[in-house]
Design an enzyme around this catalytic site. Structure first.
Site, PDB file in Angstrom:
ATOM      1  CE1 TYR A 142      36.205  39.847  43.056  1.00 12.71           C
ATOM      2  CE2 TYR A 142      35.961  37.642  43.938  1.00 12.71           C
ATOM      3  CZ  TYR A 142      36.646  38.543  43.155  1.00 12.71           C
ATOM      4  OH  TYR A 142      37.762  38.134  42.483  1.00 12.71           O
ATOM      5  CE  LYS A 191      40.863  53.895  36.069  1.00 13.55           C
ATOM      6  NZ  LYS A 191      42.122  54.106  35.322  1.00 13.55           N
ATOM      7  CG  ASP A 223      45.527  52.960  35.389  1.00 11.76           C
ATOM      8  OD1 ASP A 223      45.707  53.420  36.538  1.00 11.76           O
ATOM      9  OD2 ASP A 223      45.137  53.669  34.440  1.00 11.76           O
ATOM     10  CG  ASP A 247      40.926  37.966  41.928  1.00 14.75           C
ATOM     11  OD1 ASP A 247      41.551  36.998  42.389  1.00 14.75           O
ATOM     12  OD2 ASP A 247      40.286  37.925  40.855  1.00 14.75           O
ATOM     13  CG  ASP A 251      46.174  35.553  40.016  1.00 11.84           C
ATOM     14  OD1 ASP A 251      45.943  35.362  41.235  1.00 11.84           O
ATOM     15  OD2 ASP A 251      45.755  34.807  39.112  1.00 11.84           O
TER      16      ASP A 251
HETATM   17  C1  IPM Z   1      41.244  34.030  44.642  1.00 14.07           C
HETATM   18  C2  IPM Z   1      40.399  33.383  43.574  1.00 14.07           C
HETATM   19  C3  IPM Z   1      38.940  33.589  43.908  1.00 14.07           C
HETATM   20  C4  IPM Z   1      38.661  35.077  43.934  1.00 14.07           C
HETATM   21  C5  IPM Z   1      37.971  32.863  42.930  1.00 14.07           C
HETATM   22  C6  IPM Z   1      38.235  31.372  42.879  1.00 14.07           C
HETATM   23  C7  IPM Z   1      36.539  33.146  43.247  1.00 14.07           C
HETATM   24  O1  IPM Z   1      40.741  33.883  42.324  1.00 14.07           O
HETATM   25  O2  IPM Z   1      41.108  33.644  45.822  1.00 14.07           O
HETATM   26  O3  IPM Z   1      42.036  34.912  44.314  1.00 14.07           O
HETATM   27  O4  IPM Z   1      38.435  35.689  42.885  1.00 14.07           O
HETATM   28  O5  IPM Z   1      38.675  35.646  45.025  1.00 14.07           O
HETATM   29 MG    MG Z   2      42.399  35.188  42.333  1.00 19.55          MG
END
Ligand code: IPM
Ligand code: MG
Length: 357
Positions: A142, A191, A223, A247, A251
């Site tokens: 990032y 990884k 993975d 990240d 999710d």
């Molecule tokens: C998160 C989001 C952010 C990230 C984006 C919006 C840049 O997905 O906070 O998880 O990737 O960190």
């Molecule tokens: Mg995210």
């Protein structure tokens, strides 16, 4: 206590969910005799529209000087074609970096009332899921260099993923310390079969694990982790990983709980200043319709009380209120189940605030 909170509602559903979190914080303030002072700052697309930048310098200063920062969400299709330098997300990454928020805690808890909204079978979610992802937040790909150049008649894009020992060590320490306060199990996700950054990550984690003999430590490839989270999620307690893996995995993990709308997060620095936000995005498709689930943001406000203000009792009260409202059968659309009462975003905020008493 008096606390100054810089509030960044952002785009899409951001302002709606933030309104409910502030409602709940105010209720806590009244009940426990605290004064929370809010300073609102534009961030993301709304700031691009007003000022041409995703956050102004003044806005950034207001984040740095606050006792803590509460964020809704940023971004939306309207700003997708903005140049990389002024994209809404740039402001979010900028605040994380400027405030030194290197440790991102993303708890995944399945409220038992919502077990049937999880896409996983009952026998897999078991009696509930309670894991915590510790994501490194100010390093890795990032924040390495990004470039696109023409070479031999075609475009070549490069993203650099650097990690230094001290960056790995400080997030590792947060993870081990957190594991000590929980079930004392830590999985470090990397990884290392491919990446140098991961091999260094593993070396530093192994060094640290000697300082924490009580923590049952393991290395898991990213993975395989993605698979294990679906196959057998209850095996995990704390997971620690680098920025991008965290990240993606957070999710995925959120889906174990039924809805990403339930998931809070805390981004912490070396000091007490932190930024608190739900992990979901700005959901432009339902923005402005009072349909969003504010619970992820309300639970983020609870994390703010716990981690930045040392108000554990007050944080418990918010979490218990959320639990009680779910027990009473109230649901926003994303977590709606048969026989439950469907409520709007603002009604959900009212219910939680009223429950606090
Ligand atoms: C998160 C989001 C952010 C990230 C984006 C919006 C840049 O997905 O906070 O998880 O990737 O960190
Ligand atoms: Mg995210």
């Amino acid at each position: 206590m008096e606390k100054n909170i810089t509030v960044l509602p952002g785009d899409g559903i951001g302002p709606e969910i933030i309104r409910e979190a502030v409602k709940v914080l105010d209720r806590i303030g009244e009940k426990f005799g605290h004064s929370f002072h809010y300073t609102y700052v534009d961030i993301g697309g709304c700031s691009i529209d007003k000022y041409g930048v995703p956050i102004t310098e003044e806005g950034m200063e207001l984040c740095k000087s606050a006792d803590s920062v509460l964020l809704g969400a940023v971004g939306g299709p309207k700003w997708d074609d903005c140049p990389a330098e002024i994209r809404p997300e740039k402001a979010l990454l900028g605040v994380r970096k400027a405030l030194g928020l290197f440790a991102n805690l993303r708890p995944t808890r399945l409220f038992p009332q919502l077990a049937d909204t999880s896409p996983l079978k009952r026998e897999i979610v078991g009696d509930g899921i309670d894991l915590l992802i510790v994501r490194e937040l100010t390093g890795g790909v990032y924040f390495g260099g990004h470039s696109t150049e023409e070479k031999d008649g075609e475009l070549v894009a490069t993203d650099i993923m650097p990690y230094s020992e001290h960056e790995i060590e400080r997030i590792g320490r947060v993870a081990f310390e957190t594991a000590m306060k929980r079930r004392k199990r830590l999985a470090s996700v990397d990884k290392a079969n491919v990446l140098d950054t991961s091999r260094l990550w593993r070396k530093v984690m192994h060094r640290l694990s000697e300082e924490y003999p009580e923590v049952e430590y393991s290395d898991v490839l990213v993975d395989n982790t993605a698979m294990q989270l679906i196959k057998n999620p209850t095996q995990f307690d704390v997971l620690v990983t680098e920025n991008m893996f965290g990240d993606i995995l957070s999710d995925e993990a959120s889906m174990l709980t039924g809805s990403i709308g339930m998931m809070p997060s805390a981004s912490l620095s070396e000091g007490t200043l932190g930024m608190y936000e739900p992990i979901h995005g700005s959901a432009p498709d339902i923005a402005g319709q009072n349909l969003a689930n504010p619970l992820g943001t309300i639970l983020s406000a609870a994390m703010m009380l716990r981690y930045s203000f040392d108000m554990a009792k007050e944080a418990d009260v918010i979490e218990e209120a959320v639990n009680a409202v779910l027990d009473q059968g109230y649901r926003t659309g994303d977590i709606l189940q048969e026989g439950c009462k469907k409520v709007s975003c603002s009604e959900m905020g009212d219910l939680v605030a009223a429950q606090i008493g």
